[in-house]
Design an enzyme around this catalytic site. Sequence first.
Site: not given
Length: 271
Positions: A2-3, A110, A152
């Site tokens: 899930p995001e 998992r 970055r």
Amino acid sequence: MPELPEVETTRAGIEPHLRGQCVTEVRVYQRQLRQPVTMGLATALKNKEICSVERRGKYLLLKSASGTVIIHLGMSGSLRLVDKEVALEKHDHVEFLMASGQSLRYRDPRRFGLVLWTAKDPLQHPLLAKLGLEPLDDEFDVDYLYKIAQQRRVAIKSFIMNGQIVVGVGNIYASEALFRAGIHPTRAAKRISRARCERLVGAIKSVLAEAIKQGGTTLRDFYNGAGEPGYFKQRLQVYGRGGEACVRCGSAIRQIVQGQRSTWYCGRCQR
DNA sequence: CAGTCGCCCTGCGTGC
DNA sequence: TGCACGCAGGGCGACT
């Protein structure tokens, strides 16, 4: 799994059934998750009322007057509300029995997920304290993202998946947002113009908001609290579509690996 | 500090 | 039918 949209869909699905409800018992069947489930969870929450179900990034917060259950679904986690008489499924690791007769079940094959108890402010918990901005909040804007990106050199895809910068953008929506913004996933964050950063912010917001509206993305095993799938999969434009024709220009969608995660993109539309 | 890599774990699809 | 392999929606800690 899930995001942000899937976690938000889960939150919205279970919240009406939990708010104001008393937890009569917590049963733990498997303690070995990403962090061990502590027995304090069961004793602390017994006979407490859930006042709200909130979300911070991909973390769900079940709040009571005396503390908060912090839940993370990891890759394969899900929450389901069922009648307590319904038989347990394989990989149901924790269940919260409610006075209503319903049971909230945490399932996670998992076991990359997490069920924690904290009596303190959950936002100050070490796992949450350093999280970046919520992508759908107004503070998440081009000024914020561009300023950080300037220093970055990491690939933009990894950059937007970094939860210390912005939360909730996982592997599906990172690819989708970059496609919408026309940005190549391997481009160094600092090499993206301010104007294109602005497009990216808009793309992240729109893809997440649309996915929430569709109830999230069900690839195989995501279901909301009531057992229904999400419908955003039909709207995915690049994720999982290696070799297919780009919906915009028709050239073949490519698949590469970045940071051990697959990325899909159109080499012609994304620069 | 920024960035890369290995790893935690189970299940499923593919190819032999 | 069985087995080996690669891959899967996440994120942490150890390392350079």
